[in-house]
Design an enzyme around this catalytic site. Structure first.
Site: not given
Ligand SMILES: O=C(CO)COP(=O)(O)O
Length: 258
Positions: A11, A13, A101, A103, A173, A179, A219, A241
């Site tokens: 992802n 983002k 998601h 977010e 998640e 993150g 993560s 990330g």
């Molecule tokens: O939200 C995520 C994937 O959708 C996870 O993000 P990270 O791997 O940066 O923690």
């Protein structure tokens, strides 16, 4: 148990313009070999503005990398400024779309009804939803993570048929692990992923539960992927990330290598 092909989805983002997208997908393709694609399905989820470029590259170079979008409108067309429909994504040959998601739930106030409508919109257009569920830190501290996630799952799957549900991907998640560098332990991931699978068996059938891929996200990096993916009910990873660097994403994709 049916063998589920692991899915490793990146992802992106809100990262990478369409030129950077081409460079990243090229680098990723260069880093992968046939064996990698045999061991896992590899998918990238770039921003909307990159999708046409990614489609052209994947088609032109016959890459075995799949792709999809990060969101979908619940509506099919009309006066919905700023929205992107499932029909538009289908025309770009998107195989997958993220729905719910954390977010989006947090910054766009997406509730269970909207997440459910988006799941159904994806199916209307032949796109597989990657449904994201997960608890915040307070819920985890109270030990309520399983109940919380199963309530999200129930809400998202309202009026979704067994035939549709069989193709869904569910990504667990935990919000506190996104993150933050704070990855869930393999045991934490397994607990909730197993509960998700058990609920799918209750809602539909053992066959549906057996077919669905349940991913862990939060993560995930090259060095922690093997431990998490070794768990019985974890069928892959949703990576944030670490998918922005091709070499690190390749390490996650090679989770099974010693
Ligand atoms: O939200 C995520 C994937 O959708 C996870 O993000 P990270 O791997 O940066 O923690």
């Amino acid at each position: 148990m049916a063998k589920r092909l692991p899915l490793i989805a990146g992802n992106w983002k809100m990262n990478n313009n369409h030129l950077e997208a081409i460079a990243l997908v090229q680098k990723l393709a260069f880093g992968l070999n046939d064996k990698d694609y045999d061991n896992a399905e590899v998918v990238v989820l770039p921003p909307f503005t990159d999708l046409r470029s990614v489609q052209t590259l994947v088609d032109g170079d016959k890459l075995k990398i799949g792709y999809g979008a990060q969101d979908i409108s619940a509506q099919d067309k009309g006066a919905y400024t700023g929205e992107i429909s499932g029909a538009m994504l289908a025309k770009l040959d998107c195989s997958y779309v993220l729905v719910g998601h954390s977010e989006r739930r947090e910054y766009h106030n997406e509730d269970e009804a909207l997440v459910n409508a988006k799941v159904k919109a994806a199916y209307r257009h032949g796109i597989v939803p990657i449904l994201c569920v997960g608890e915040g830190l307070e819920v985890r501290k109270a030990g309520q993570q399983v109940e919380h996630v199963l309530a999200q799952l129930d809400g998202a799957l309202k009026e979704v048929t067994a035939e549709q549900a069989e193709r869904i991907v569910v990504a667990y998640e935990p919000v506190w692990a996104i993150g933050t560098g704070e990855v869930a332990t393999p045991g934490d991931a397994q607990e909730v992923c197993a509960a998700i699978r058990a609920r799918l068996a209750e809602l539909y059938s053992p066959e549906v539960a057996d077919a669905v891929r349940v991913l862990y996200g939060g993560s995930v990096k090259g060095d922690n992927a093997p431990g998490i993916m070794a768990e019985d009910d974890v069928d892959g990873a949703l990576v944030g990330g670490a998918c922005l660097k091709a070499d690190e994403f390749v390490k996650v994709i090679r989770f099974g290598e010693k």
